[in-house]
Design a protein around this motif. Structure first.
Motif, PDB file in Angstrom:
ATOM      1  N   LYS A 164      -3.761   5.424 -15.774  1.00  0.00           N
ATOM      2  CA  LYS A 164      -3.119   5.904 -14.244  1.00  0.00           C
ATOM      3  C   LYS A 164      -3.383   4.562 -13.355  1.00  0.00           C
ATOM      4  O   LYS A 164      -3.321   4.757 -12.215  1.00  0.00           O
ATOM      5  CB  LYS A 164      -4.162   6.979 -13.848  1.00  0.00           C
ATOM      6  CG  LYS A 164      -4.301   8.212 -14.470  1.00  0.00           C
ATOM      7  CD  LYS A 164      -5.006   9.281 -13.879  1.00  0.00           C
ATOM      8  CE  LYS A 164      -4.910  10.734 -14.619  1.00  0.00           C
ATOM      9  NZ  LYS A 164      -5.341  10.621 -15.954  1.00  0.00           N
ATOM     10  N   VAL A 165      -2.641   3.398 -13.856  1.00  0.00           N
ATOM     11  CA  VAL A 165      -2.555   2.339 -12.973  1.00  0.00           C
ATOM     12  C   VAL A 165      -1.319   2.767 -12.288  1.00  0.00           C
ATOM     13  O   VAL A 165      -0.293   3.421 -12.450  1.00  0.00           O
ATOM     14  CB  VAL A 165      -2.098   0.911 -13.991  1.00  0.00           C
ATOM     15  CG1 VAL A 165      -0.758   1.374 -14.885  1.00  0.00           C
ATOM     16  CG2 VAL A 165      -2.226  -0.153 -13.252  1.00  0.00           C
ATOM     17  N   GLY A 166      -1.485   2.113 -10.754  1.00  0.00           N
ATOM     18  CA  GLY A 166      -0.462   2.171 -10.107  1.00  0.00           C
ATOM     19  C   GLY A 166       0.703   1.354 -10.061  1.00  0.00           C
ATOM     20  O   GLY A 166       1.704   1.497  -9.344  1.00  0.00           O
ATOM     21  N   MET A 167       0.530   0.197 -10.804  1.00  0.00           N
ATOM     22  CA  MET A 167       1.495  -0.827 -10.920  1.00  0.00           C
ATOM     23  C   MET A 167       2.409  -0.656 -11.732  1.00  0.00           C
ATOM     24  O   MET A 167       2.187  -0.098 -13.027  1.00  0.00           O
ATOM     25  CB  MET A 167       1.027  -2.296 -11.194  1.00  0.00           C
ATOM     26  CG  MET A 167       1.915  -3.335 -11.102  1.00  0.00           C
ATOM     27  SD  MET A 167       0.900  -4.878 -12.046  1.00  0.00           S
ATOM     28  CE  MET A 167       1.582  -4.675 -13.625  1.00  0.00           C
ATOM     29  N   LYS A 175       0.831  -1.121  -0.087  1.00  0.00           N
ATOM     30  CA  LYS A 175       0.095  -0.039  -0.161  1.00  0.00           C
ATOM     31  C   LYS A 175       0.784   1.427  -0.139  1.00  0.00           C
ATOM     32  O   LYS A 175       0.588   2.076  -0.800  1.00  0.00           O
ATOM     33  CB  LYS A 175      -0.907   0.144   1.293  1.00  0.00           C
ATOM     34  CG  LYS A 175      -1.753   1.149   1.408  1.00  0.00           C
ATOM     35  CD  LYS A 175      -2.987   0.988   2.380  1.00  0.00           C
ATOM     36  CE  LYS A 175      -4.029   2.066   2.084  1.00  0.00           C
ATOM     37  NZ  LYS A 175      -5.046   1.801   3.414  1.00  0.00           N
ATOM     38  N   ALA A 176       2.031   1.153   0.776  1.00  0.00           N
ATOM     39  CA  ALA A 176       2.852   2.287   0.703  1.00  0.00           C
ATOM     40  C   ALA A 176       3.470   2.686  -0.603  1.00  0.00           C
ATOM     41  O   ALA A 176       3.615   3.840  -0.940  1.00  0.00           O
ATOM     42  CB  ALA A 176       3.963   1.974   1.787  1.00  0.00           C
ATOM     43  N   TRP A 177       3.975   1.631  -1.108  1.00  0.00           N
ATOM     44  CA  TRP A 177       4.690   1.579  -2.395  1.00  0.00           C
ATOM     45  C   TRP A 177       3.804   2.069  -3.681  1.00  0.00           C
ATOM     46  O   TRP A 177       4.371   2.696  -4.559  1.00  0.00           O
ATOM     47  CB  TRP A 177       5.612   0.493  -2.804  1.00  0.00           C
ATOM     48  CG  TRP A 177       6.715   0.248  -1.731  1.00  0.00           C
ATOM     49  CD1 TRP A 177       7.152   1.049  -1.015  1.00  0.00           C
ATOM     50  CD2 TRP A 177       7.309  -1.241  -1.359  1.00  0.00           C
ATOM     51  NE1 TRP A 177       8.013   0.483  -0.330  1.00  0.00           N
ATOM     52  CE2 TRP A 177       8.273  -0.819  -0.668  1.00  0.00           C
ATOM     53  CE3 TRP A 177       6.977  -2.376  -1.600  1.00  0.00           C
ATOM     54  CZ2 TRP A 177       8.944  -1.884  -0.060  1.00  0.00           C
ATOM     55  CZ3 TRP A 177       7.620  -3.417  -1.263  1.00  0.00           C
ATOM     56  CH2 TRP A 177       8.799  -3.261  -0.079  1.00  0.00           C
ATOM     57  N   PHE A 178       2.468   1.257  -3.675  1.00  0.00           N
ATOM     58  CA  PHE A 178       1.673   1.378  -4.779  1.00  0.00           C
ATOM     59  C   PHE A 178       0.535   2.206  -4.468  1.00  0.00           C
ATOM     60  O   PHE A 178      -0.218   2.589  -5.544  1.00  0.00           O
ATOM     61  CB  PHE A 178       1.350   0.121  -5.321  1.00  0.00           C
ATOM     62  CG  PHE A 178       2.557  -0.784  -5.779  1.00  0.00           C
ATOM     63  CD1 PHE A 178       3.610  -0.320  -6.964  1.00  0.00           C
ATOM     64  CD2 PHE A 178       2.692  -2.003  -4.996  1.00  0.00           C
ATOM     65  CE1 PHE A 178       4.600  -1.135  -6.879  1.00  0.00           C
ATOM     66  CE2 PHE A 178       3.882  -2.770  -5.061  1.00  0.00           C
ATOM     67  CZ  PHE A 178       4.917  -2.213  -6.172  1.00  0.00           C
ATOM     68  N   GLY A 179       0.273   2.540  -3.519  1.00  0.00           N
ATOM     69  CA  GLY A 179      -1.115   3.490  -3.200  1.00  0.00           C
ATOM     70  C   GLY A 179      -2.095   2.719  -3.072  1.00  0.00           C
ATOM     71  O   GLY A 179      -3.067   3.127  -2.321  1.00  0.00           O
ATOM     72  N   ASN A 202       2.621   4.138 -17.372  1.00  0.00           N
ATOM     73  CA  ASN A 202       1.165   4.094 -17.516  1.00  0.00           C
ATOM     74  C   ASN A 202       0.670   2.991 -18.428  1.00  0.00           C
ATOM     75  O   ASN A 202       1.515   2.121 -19.029  1.00  0.00           O
ATOM     76  CB  ASN A 202       0.499   5.570 -18.044  1.00  0.00           C
ATOM     77  CG  ASN A 202      -0.754   5.841 -17.518  1.00  0.00           C
ATOM     78  OD1 ASN A 202      -1.811   5.086 -17.264  1.00  0.00           O
ATOM     79  ND2 ASN A 202      -0.955   7.194 -17.574  1.00  0.00           N
ATOM     80  N   ASN A 203      -0.595   2.840 -18.607  1.00  0.00           N
ATOM     81  CA  ASN A 203      -0.951   1.756 -19.461  1.00  0.00           C
ATOM     82  C   ASN A 203      -2.388   2.155 -20.090  1.00  0.00           C
ATOM     83  O   ASN A 203      -3.156   2.878 -19.816  1.00  0.00           O
ATOM     84  CB  ASN A 203      -1.495   0.649 -18.400  1.00  0.00           C
ATOM     85  CG  ASN A 203      -1.921  -0.688 -19.208  1.00  0.00           C
ATOM     86  OD1 ASN A 203      -2.988  -0.977 -19.715  1.00  0.00           O
ATOM     87  ND2 ASN A 203      -0.736  -1.794 -19.369  1.00  0.00           N
TER      88      ASN A 203
END
Length: 256
Positions: free
Chosen positions: A145-148, A99-103, A139-140
């Motif tokens: 706006k993908v977080g991965m 959660k900290a790294w990817f939101g 992005n994808n």
């Protein structure tokens, strides 16, 4: 660091055109559910690139024996976060770190193929592109706006967006629309084609194997269930129906 980045999930590569209505064309994912070697390669890719961040708690390692892998092969090549072959495929990363790294905490992928569909995953994994405005730099096309991050970028290379200037008929202003992706830097699975362009067939095959494994993981008994279903239909058609017909003739013989 590369390991946890490789954890996020998927990435795809061919040029995918954005539809005029804002939708994205989904490429057809090859169906290899009856190809044990392809499923084995997909399982290896999943363990190496996805399992650091994404778990698959509905799938146990020993179920991979159905794909032709021995217990020793599973332990040596696929088990990095567990000790016993009977354990579920748990994520190696703590939920709080994700959660900290990817939101957001990276989701469990046990049934992601049933939720998203094979075509969506196949296209998603091949349409990451560089975007410096995003926290991860990626992005994808399918998941804006993908977080991965693009965990397979070393294999695919780096794609960049290609924009087209379009006039908005309502406002009269010109706007930039993303219409396709272009491979700018080749990856480990990229070959130079005869025309001087890039051939991404090897990367597409790797992604197809991964997607097929995700499909298999969502319903491991599907192929066997279908085989049983076909056998039952053949039994009814070629054995039970003829027997029933001759029994009917025998019972009604005296009446006719």
């Amino acid at each position: 660091m590369k390991k946890w980045l490789a954890a996020a999930s998927l990435a795809l590569v061919p040029l995918v055109v954005v539809a005029s209505e804002g939708g994205v064309h989904l490429d057809r994912a090859p169906n290899k559910l009856r190809d044990p070697e392809a499923l084995q390669r997909g399982a290896q890719t999943f363990a190496n690139y996805c399992l650091s961040c994404h778990g698959a708690v509905s799938m146990r390692y020993n179920r991979l024996q159905d794909l032709g892998l021995s217990e020793a092969q599973i332990k040596s090549n696929l088990m990095f976060a567990s000790e016993k072959v009977g354990e579920p495929m748990r994520v190696a990363m703590a939920a709080a770190d994700g959660k900290a790294w990817f939101g957001a905490t990276p989701p469990d992928l046990s049934v992601i193929a049933r939720a998203r569909g094979a075509d969506w995953l196949y296209t998603y994994l091949r349409t990451f592109y560089r975007d410096d405005s995003r926290p991860t730099g990626w992005n994808n096309l399918v998941f804006d706006k993908v977080g991965m991050p693009h965990v397979l970028w070393e294999l695919q290379g780096q794609q960049v967006p290609v924009y087209e200037t379009v006039k908005n008929h309502e406002t009269g202003k010109e706007e930039q629309h993303l219409v396709s992706l272009k491979l700018e830097k080749p990856g480990l699975l990229t070959r130079v084609a005869e025309d001087g362009g890039f051939d991404q067939t090897d990367y597409d095959t790797r992604v197809a194997d991964l997607v097929n494994y995700l499909v298999y993981m969502g319903e491991p008994a599907k192929v066997k269930r279908e085989q049983i279903g076909y056998a039952v239909l053949l039994f009814l058609l070629f054995i039970l129906v003829p027997i029933s017909y001759f029994l009917k003739k025998e019972y009604w013989r005296d009446i006719h």
